[in-house]
Design an enzyme around this catalytic site. Structure first.
Site, PDB file in Angstrom:
ATOM      1  N   GLU A 102      96.353  48.377  38.837  1.00 51.05           N
ATOM      2  CA  GLU A 102      97.493  49.299  38.752  1.00 51.05           C
ATOM      3  C   GLU A 102      98.637  48.510  38.151  1.00 51.05           C
ATOM      4  OE1 GLU A 102      96.805  52.355  39.175  1.00 51.05           O
ATOM      5  OE2 GLU A 102      94.856  51.942  40.079  1.00 51.05           O
ATOM      6  N   CYS A 113     107.251  50.230  40.663  1.00 49.24           N
ATOM      7  CA  CYS A 113     106.548  50.601  39.443  1.00 49.24           C
ATOM      8  C   CYS A 113     106.820  52.063  39.111  1.00 49.24           C
ATOM      9  CB  CYS A 113     105.063  50.366  39.609  1.00 49.24           C
ATOM     10  SG  CYS A 113     104.472  51.018  41.159  1.00 49.24           S
TER      11      CYS A 113
HETATM   12  P1  NAD Z   1     103.240  40.080  37.579  1.00 52.42           P
HETATM   13  O1  NAD Z   1     102.268  40.666  36.629  1.00 52.42           O
HETATM   14  O2  NAD Z   1     104.211  39.082  37.079  1.00 52.42           O
HETATM   15  O3  NAD Z   1     102.458  39.361  38.779  1.00 52.42           O
HETATM   16  C1  NAD Z   1     101.456  40.040  39.516  1.00 52.42           C
HETATM   17  C2  NAD Z   1     100.486  39.008  40.055  1.00 52.42           C
HETATM   18  O4  NAD Z   1      99.783  38.427  38.949  1.00 52.42           O
HETATM   19  C3  NAD Z   1     101.158  37.855  40.800  1.00 52.42           C
HETATM   20  O5  NAD Z   1     100.363  37.466  41.886  1.00 52.42           O
HETATM   21  C4  NAD Z   1     101.210  36.779  39.735  1.00 52.42           C
HETATM   22  O6  NAD Z   1     101.261  35.474  40.266  1.00 52.42           O
HETATM   23  C5  NAD Z   1      99.892  37.014  39.017  1.00 52.42           C
HETATM   24  N1  NAD Z   1      99.861  36.483  37.658  1.00 52.42           N
HETATM   25  C6  NAD Z   1     100.889  36.269  36.811  1.00 52.42           C
HETATM   26  N2  NAD Z   1     100.436  35.768  35.647  1.00 52.42           N
HETATM   27  C7  NAD Z   1      99.096  35.669  35.758  1.00 52.42           C
HETATM   28  C8  NAD Z   1      98.060  35.228  34.902  1.00 52.42           C
HETATM   29  N3  NAD Z   1      98.316  34.805  33.669  1.00 52.42           N
HETATM   30  N4  NAD Z   1      96.790  35.292  35.353  1.00 52.42           N
HETATM   31  C9  NAD Z   1      96.519  35.748  36.594  1.00 52.42           C
HETATM   32  N5  NAD Z   1      97.454  36.171  37.463  1.00 52.42           N
HETATM   33  C10 NAD Z   1      98.728  36.140  37.047  1.00 52.42           C
HETATM   34  O7  NAD Z   1     103.984  41.308  38.280  1.00 52.42           O
HETATM   35  P2  NAD Z   1     105.153  41.276  39.363  1.00 52.42           P
HETATM   36  O8  NAD Z   1     106.411  40.845  38.706  1.00 52.42           O
HETATM   37  O9  NAD Z   1     104.724  40.592  40.611  1.00 52.42           O
HETATM   38  O10 NAD Z   1     105.237  42.838  39.709  1.00 52.42           O
HETATM   39  C11 NAD Z   1     105.868  43.737  38.856  1.00 52.42           C
HETATM   40  C12 NAD Z   1     104.892  44.480  37.977  1.00 52.42           C
HETATM   41  O11 NAD Z   1     103.896  45.098  38.771  1.00 52.42           O
HETATM   42  C13 NAD Z   1     105.544  45.588  37.187  1.00 52.42           C
HETATM   43  O12 NAD Z   1     105.011  45.626  35.897  1.00 52.42           O
HETATM   44  C14 NAD Z   1     105.173  46.840  37.975  1.00 52.42           C
HETATM   45  O13 NAD Z   1     105.190  48.024  37.234  1.00 52.42           O
HETATM   46  C15 NAD Z   1     103.803  46.484  38.443  1.00 52.42           C
HETATM   47  N6  NAD Z   1     103.423  47.246  39.633  1.00 52.42           N
HETATM   48  C16 NAD Z   1     102.589  48.307  39.463  1.00 52.42           C
HETATM   49  C17 NAD Z   1     102.220  49.074  40.565  1.00 52.42           C
HETATM   50  C18 NAD Z   1     101.308  50.255  40.404  1.00 52.42           C
HETATM   51  O14 NAD Z   1     100.826  50.759  41.402  1.00 52.42           O
HETATM   52  N7  NAD Z   1     101.049  50.711  39.183  1.00 52.42           N
HETATM   53  C19 NAD Z   1     102.716  48.761  41.826  1.00 52.42           C
HETATM   54  C20 NAD Z   1     103.558  47.659  41.958  1.00 52.42           C
HETATM   55  C21 NAD Z   1     103.909  46.900  40.848  1.00 52.42           C
END
Ligand code: NAD
Length: 541
Positions: free
Chosen positions: A293, A327
């Protein structure tokens, strides 16, 4: 299987506590907040139920007071990640074979622990780690996670109940096996409930998990681990690692036993994960389940017949609560010319009345954004809007990171429907408004549908039933969660299953049966009672 067709307790949504001045819950959570704020927590990795302290640590600070340290956490090396996998796989046989009602009981107990003795800890740690005001913490770190745990148990039992018909002389049965391998859960900073749900939903269905929380949610992630331990989750079922996300991910995705990924976070990261899984496909024993998501560019469109005050309130709540870091947060708004001034002035009044600061002061509606990277990005877009001729800062527009990462809720009005802040996910308290001519309603619906790569949430406001139907049809693929005369945020487990398509994710609807179905691999068992002994069918004579 146990000796009975057990019925699970009927799930009901956890009531949201008010935390009104003078209420006992307000005093109690503030006491816990102070204790955490003035203490120093040391968060280890959790592998096979053991606390692993690698000595390679990072500090944790609240976004609203970034020089104040509330604790440390330990970073994993590659060897720790590898041992998380081997541990999970060792735990798999016993956990996968445990009767489902025993698994269910662990998570129901976790829900009740959060509703009771851990509620303040869940809320206070979320207020500190993610800068949520008490209401935002309560609906997330208490109510939503309780709902996930309880409703998922009910959905699990309904999945198990779903059985094929059996013809005369045979008995067909389906058993819902856990995946053959381990599940990798990666969670975002913004919802403690998502952090709790992603590893537990897979584990509930009998899977073993390696969980990597966001670096910006570790304080509250630790409380989830404490709850699961007290609830009796056996060692090795959910193993928790933090550190370099690329190293952790590459190590886990390199394992032939990798069986599925449960991700929530940004679109870019998810696409990168999908590519890595694709490149490794020959390594795996089974096709991995990929559930993600991701981002959104969520809209509100108002028809000229809508109520200006209602639209303004939806913007003030939908775009600015939790600093717009949902999100589902409204970030692009389409207003008809005849209503635009009225709506915008109501929003301006709301912004002027918002108090901003630490969540410890419960008069604050707005607190800080999550980290310096986010602050700088938002400040950059605000500065750009101040310069660009097709944009104007209508309200807000200031920011200050001297103590915490504070960005004032900001409304940009643009004359260009493709302006950069109409199309880019900013993930902060900035909303962009495009004003359309009243007679361009149908064309504007097309614009809403085609402007963004995302398809997560959206809302239509209208007092006219024909236009509500027109919008519902025209925006069919623009949002996985579509709201009529309501803000696009605040989905409740069991009521509004959540998720979007297009670049917003695989739309496996967190908090629903669809999601749990991704974590099982059904086996059909056909038993014949009187087995044939002659190959000839009657037609052969
Ligand atoms: P992010 O993508 O920066 O991080 C999410 C997770 O991925 C973290 O645990 C992070 O450490 C990890 N991560 C980062 N880079 C990575 C890589 N290269 N490889 C593997 N893992 C990696 O997101 P965030 O800032 O924590 O959250 C915000 C984002 O999440 C926004 O884009 C938001 O829209 C989305 N979000 C979506 C939903 C949904 O249900 N659609 C819900 C909540 C948040």
């Amino acid at each position: 299987m146990g000796k009975g067709f057990f019925q699970v307790p009927v799930a009901v949504n956890e009531p949201v506590r008010s935390y009104a001045p003078g209420s006992p819950e307000r005093e109690s959570v503030l006491k816990q907040y102070k204790e955490y704020y003035n203490g120093k927590v040391d968060v280890p990795l959790y592998i096979n139920g053991e606390e692993i302290r690698t000595g390679n640590t990072r500090t944790m600070s609240p976004p609203h007071d970034h020089q104040h340290v509330v604790g440390t956490y330990h970073l994993a090396e590659k060897t720790h990640v590898e041992s998380a996998v081997s541990t999970a796989l060792e735990a798999r046989e016993k956990w996968a074979n445990l009767s489902w009602e025993q698994r269910a009981a662990v998570f129901l107990k976790a829900a009740d622990l959060i509703a009771g003795p851990y509620r303040d800890k869940m809320n206070a740690s979320t207020m500190i780690a993610q800068s949520k005001n008490i209401h935002q913490a309560e609906i997330d770190a208490a109510c939503e996670i309780i709902d996930f745990l309880k409703f998922n148990v009910e959905f699990m039992s309904r999945i198990y109940e779903d059985q094929p018909i059996s013809d005369e002389g045979i008995w067909n049965r389906v058993e819902y096996r856990p995946l053959e391998g381990f599940v990798y859960a990666i969670t975002p900073f913004n919802f403690t409930a998502i952090a709790g749900n992603l590893p537990t939903s897979a584990a509930m269905m009998g899977n073993v998990v390696v969980w990597k929380p966001s670096d910006h949610q570790i304080f509250s992630a630790k409380v989830i681990v404490d709850v699961l331990k007290e609830a009796g989750l056996p060692d090795g079922v959910i193993n928790v690692v933090y550190g370099d996300p690329v190293m952790i991910t590459d190590t886990l995705l390199d394992s032939p036993d990798f069986a599925g990924i449960h991700f929530t976070g940004s679109t870019e990261v998810f696409k990168g994960l999908w590519k890595k899984i694709g490149n490794n496909i020959d390594k795996y024993k089974t096709y991995p389940r990929i559930v993600g998501e991701t981002g959104g560019k969520d809209f509100i469109i108002a028809h000229p017949t809508s109520n200006a005050k209602q639209v303004a309130t939806a913007i003030s709540r939908g775009a600015f609560e939790f600093q717009g870091q949902k999100c589902s947060a409204a970030s692009r708004v389409y207003l008809p010319k005849s209503l635009a001034d009225e709506v915008l002035n109501f929003v301006k009044e709301d912004i002027a009345s918002f108090k901003m600061g630490s969540p410890e002061d419960m008069e604050n509606f707005i607190t800080a954004v999550i980290h310096e990277g986010s602050f700088d990005k938002l400040a950059g877009f605000i500065d750009r809007a101040k310069e660009d001729k097709e944009a104007e800062i209508f309200a807000g527009g200031s920011y200050d990171k001297s103590k915490g990462y504070f960005v004032q809720p900001t409304v940009i009005v643009t004359t260009d429907p493709q302006y950069v802040t109409m199309t880019t996910e900013l993930f902060g308290p900035v909303v962009t408004v495009y004003v359309y001519e009243d007679d361009q309603w149908s064309e504007t619906l097309k614009l809403v549908d085609t402007t963004s790569e995302y398809g997560l949430t959206g809302a239509v406001f209208s007092g006219d039933r024909y236009t509500i139907e027109e919008a519902t049809k025209a925006l069919q693929n623009s949002a996985g969660n579509f709201y009529i005369n309501d803000k696009p945020t605040g989905a409740v487990v069991g009521q509004q299953p959540f998720g979007g398509a297009r670049a917003s994710g695989t739309n496996d609807k967190a908090g629903s049966m669809q999601n749990l179905l991704r974590w099982v691999s059904p086996r059909l068992i056909k038993e014949t009672f009187v087995t044939p002994t002659d190959y000839r069918y009657p037609f052969l004579g």
